[in-house]
Write an enzyme that holds these catalytic residues in place. Sequence first.
Site, short mmCIF file in Angstrom:
data_model
loop_
_atom_site.label_atom_id
_atom_site.label_comp_id
_atom_site.label_asym_id
_atom_site.label_seq_id
_atom_site.Cartn_x
_atom_site.Cartn_y
_atom_site.Cartn_z
CB SER A 80 -0.89 0.00 1.25
OG SER A 80 -1.49 1.26 1.46
CE1 TYR B 66 -4.28 -2.14 4.81
CE2 TYR B 66 -3.72 0.10 4.16
CZ TYR B 66 -3.97 -1.22 3.83
OH TYR B 66 -3.89 -1.62 2.52
CE LYS C 269 -1.70 -4.23 3.13
NZ LYS C 269 -1.89 -5.59 2.56
#
Length: 343
Positions: free
Chosen positions: A124, A148, A152
């Site tokens: 991402s 989040y 990643k």
Amino acid sequence: MKVLLTGGAGYIGTHTAVELIAEGHEVVVLDSLANGFAEAVRRVERITGAAVPLLVGDCADPAVVDKAFADHAPDAVVHCAGLKAVGESVGQPLRYYRNNLDALLALCEVAHDHGVHRMVFSSSATVYGDPATVPITEDMPLSVTNPYGATKLFAERILRDLAVADTAWSITALRYFNPIGAHPSGLIGEAPQGVPNNLFPYIAQVASGHRAKLSVFGDDYDTVDGTGVRDYLHVTDLARGHVAALDHLADSTGFRAYNLGTGRGTSVFEAVRAFEHAAGTAVPCEITGRRPGDIATCYADPSAALRGLGWRAEKTVADACADAWRWQAANPHGFAGQRDGSE
């Protein structure tokens, strides 16, 4: 090549399955159905005319992953499974770390045990945090502003270390910018549960009358119109990026990371106007406060993907709006009534 596609019943996974099959690959889907739909996989079969086995199970469970490898003997893995809502991750960090990292670790360990060392990983643009400059290149400093994004970033570190420790591995991480749109057939698209976390499905629900207005999170950013600017990429282009990455895994070993984006930024208000044009209807907006973890501007320099993978985005925001509206109009409740899992 036979590909184990984790998260293949979700938004990005289903579109990736279509493109993989179109290029002659065989796809086996492994999905917990926490955020995916068995019906979506059946629609992939309708679009492609190919059989797509759906294995229902959690990638974080090594026994589930081992059975998938033992029963189907894939040659490579495209790993799209994972929790993915930035705002939700701020409120539920442990859930995000546990789910996203345990799944990656289990997948890598089991793949190695079965002699499979080719992987395309769904990363991402959040790994760049709040970038000092745009467009963003792959060699810019990595940092994060939310859990989040941290999952990643940690996952990329794990994969990079793995490729250094064991030179059999060939791994490509694709740093997604903002996927939007739907398959042109209108059969598959983004089907969020409850209140959408992403901008475009929310706009679509307002345009169709399912929601009264769009909440715009902040209009005081240092951008063209005060709203956040993002690099919106048609999901079909994103899916083609996975095919390109898979096809290049055999070229070398080691770890590589590529941006997948258009190289152009679009503000929230610009996105709203584009969708209004596609739908032929107004999208009422209400300005609210900024969300935790959001940044002002984020868009890619995608030139490395062109050089390394031969990939570039071909579709526009207008194309994505037209396809998203076709999907919304044909499936006003997404896959409601077709769900085969639970949150």
